[in-house]
Write a protein that holds these residues in place. Structure first.
Motif, PDB file in Angstrom:
ATOM      1  N   GLY A   1     -48.702 -11.737 -32.646  1.00  0.00           N
ATOM      2  CA  GLY A   1     -48.904 -12.838 -31.794  1.00  0.00           C
ATOM      3  C   GLY A   1     -48.258 -14.022 -32.308  1.00  0.00           C
ATOM      4  O   GLY A   1     -48.041 -14.278 -33.276  1.00  0.00           O
ATOM      5  N   VAL A   2     -47.664 -14.609 -30.990  1.00  0.00           N
ATOM      6  CA  VAL A   2     -46.835 -15.789 -31.338  1.00  0.00           C
ATOM      7  C   VAL A   2     -47.326 -16.808 -30.297  1.00  0.00           C
ATOM      8  O   VAL A   2     -47.780 -16.554 -29.151  1.00  0.00           O
ATOM      9  CB  VAL A   2     -45.257 -15.351 -31.166  1.00  0.00           C
ATOM     10  CG1 VAL A   2     -44.914 -14.609 -32.100  1.00  0.00           C
ATOM     11  CG2 VAL A   2     -45.220 -15.145 -29.668  1.00  0.00           C
ATOM     12  N   PRO A   3     -47.386 -18.016 -30.876  1.00  0.00           N
ATOM     13  CA  PRO A   3     -47.665 -19.332 -29.897  1.00  0.00           C
ATOM     14  C   PRO A   3     -46.492 -19.553 -29.037  1.00  0.00           C
ATOM     15  O   PRO A   3     -46.023 -20.757 -29.141  1.00  0.00           O
ATOM     16  CB  PRO A   3     -47.925 -20.555 -30.970  1.00  0.00           C
ATOM     17  CG  PRO A   3     -46.972 -20.246 -32.027  1.00  0.00           C
ATOM     18  CD  PRO A   3     -46.903 -18.666 -32.000  1.00  0.00           C
ATOM     19  N   SER A   4     -46.384 -18.953 -28.007  1.00  0.00           N
ATOM     20  CA  SER A   4     -45.257 -19.039 -26.951  1.00  0.00           C
ATOM     21  C   SER A   4     -45.139 -18.160 -25.976  1.00  0.00           C
ATOM     22  O   SER A   4     -46.115 -17.248 -25.746  1.00  0.00           O
ATOM     23  CB  SER A   4     -44.075 -19.059 -27.898  1.00  0.00           C
ATOM     24  OG  SER A   4     -43.025 -19.758 -26.984  1.00  0.00           O
ATOM     25  N   VAL A   5     -44.182 -18.087 -25.216  1.00  0.00           N
ATOM     26  CA  VAL A   5     -43.841 -17.373 -24.050  1.00  0.00           C
ATOM     27  C   VAL A   5     -43.375 -16.193 -24.745  1.00  0.00           C
ATOM     28  O   VAL A   5     -42.274 -16.170 -25.134  1.00  0.00           O
ATOM     29  CB  VAL A   5     -43.105 -18.017 -22.904  1.00  0.00           C
ATOM     30  CG1 VAL A   5     -42.758 -17.135 -21.856  1.00  0.00           C
ATOM     31  CG2 VAL A   5     -43.681 -19.128 -22.345  1.00  0.00           C
ATOM     32  N   VAL A   6     -43.614 -14.859 -24.063  1.00  0.00           N
ATOM     33  CA  VAL A   6     -43.020 -13.753 -24.596  1.00  0.00           C
ATOM     34  C   VAL A   6     -42.627 -12.741 -23.437  1.00  0.00           C
ATOM     35  O   VAL A   6     -43.087 -12.573 -22.392  1.00  0.00           O
ATOM     36  CB  VAL A   6     -44.035 -12.922 -25.335  1.00  0.00           C
ATOM     37  CG1 VAL A   6     -43.426 -11.613 -25.718  1.00  0.00           C
ATOM     38  CG2 VAL A   6     -44.379 -13.621 -26.674  1.00  0.00           C
ATOM     39  N   ASP A   7     -41.574 -12.032 -23.358  1.00  0.00           N
ATOM     40  CA  ASP A   7     -41.019 -10.977 -22.390  1.00  0.00           C
ATOM     41  C   ASP A   7     -41.755  -9.800 -23.116  1.00  0.00           C
ATOM     42  O   ASP A   7     -41.140  -9.361 -24.289  1.00  0.00           O
ATOM     43  CB  ASP A   7     -39.482 -10.887 -22.244  1.00  0.00           C
ATOM     44  CG  ASP A   7     -39.519  -9.747 -21.446  1.00  0.00           C
ATOM     45  OD1 ASP A   7     -39.927  -8.741 -21.484  1.00  0.00           O
ATOM     46  OD2 ASP A   7     -38.067  -9.717 -20.596  1.00  0.00           O
TER      47      ASP A   7
END
Length: 277
Positions: A63-69
């Protein structure tokens, strides 16, 4: 025993866990090295994974605190980590560890973690909302994460509200702005009976009611599940929230909606791990 790894990447620390069944059996954390960013942060992430992997590990969720493709596993514009503007994280980690890697926004991970491990198991359609420094949201439709184009749906905190956006009134900055104290400090005083602190949480509940109204009007889900640090004070703002839902134009929706709080511990790890399930 077969296991999966869940990793929660934050601006301060990278926290990971090895999950067997629905239990975290091992946990590791490390400094993100956000100011150095780039390869330093990537190397730290790899180190956390190495400490958790066993021969029985079958997948890694992040999980990352950003936009993901989601499809390509590319992470874009991580604001709190230097030089993480476009990181092909999935391909890099799969080449390194020869395991499937699944990546998503951290708020989406929270919602899906609730579906797999928490109270969301009882619902096919619900919204998971994290109340902390920011206000993050994940949408579960037909028991799956809503598959949107840019991983940006559920960002209800960015909706314009009063003189700013909802996040400024439903996140932790609300408490700092009006009192100079944290939500936790005010909660302690409120539970001691301090009238001013009780009133601050009543105001907060009013703002949360607007967030709930927006969710009801856009999605009309079976449930809303709150997580994050502020959700632990739900007892202090729920009454004001419900009071300010009385003017909602569709009262039957308010009668039917279940508004709950998460009881998952280490939700970042479990949420990321849920991507592997």
């Amino acid at each position: 025993m077969e296991n999966i790894i869940g990793i929660d990447i934050g601006g301060t620390s990278i926290v990971g866990g090895r999950i067997e069944g629905d239990i975290i059996v091992a946990q590791v954390s490390a400094d993100t090295h956000a100011q150095e960013g780039g390869e330093k942060t990537l190397d730290t992430l790899k180190g956390v994974i190495r400490q958790l992997m066993t021969i029985d590990t079958r997948a890694i969720g992040i999980g990352v605190p950003s936009v993901v493709d989601r499809e390509k596993g590319i992470v874009y514009n991580v604001q709190n980590i230097k030089n993480w503007d476009e990181v092909h994280l999935k391909s890099l980690l799969e080449a390194e560890f020869a395991l499937p890697v699944h990546i998503d926004n951290d708020a989406n991970c929270f919602a899906y973690g609730e579906k797999i491990f928490g109270k969301g198991r009882d619902f096919e359609n619900f919204v998971g909302i994290t109340l902390g420094t920011g206000v993050g949201g994940g949408i579960i439709q037909d028991s799956h994460l809503l598959f949107d184009s840019n991983c940006g749906s559920g960002e209800f905190g960015e909706i314009p509200y009063l003189d700013s956006i909802l996040e400024e009134y439903c996140g932790s900055r609300f408490f700092i702005r009006i009192s100079g104290r944290s939500g936790y400090e005010i909660a302690v005083k409120a539970r001691e009976g301090d009238p001013e602190s009780i009133e601050i949480y009543n105001q907060y509940g009013k703002h949360i009611s607007m967030l709930v109204k927006v969710i009801l009007l856009i999605l009309d889900p079976q449930a809303i599940i709150f997580g994050g640090s502020i959700s632990r004070s739900f007892d202090l703002f729920s009454e004001a929230m419900y009071e300010n839902l009385k003017n909602f134009p569709y009262p039957k929706s308010v009668d039917k909606i279940k508004i709950l709080t998460s009881d998952l511990h280490n939700m970042g790890i479990l949420g990321a791990g849920a991507l592997c399930v």
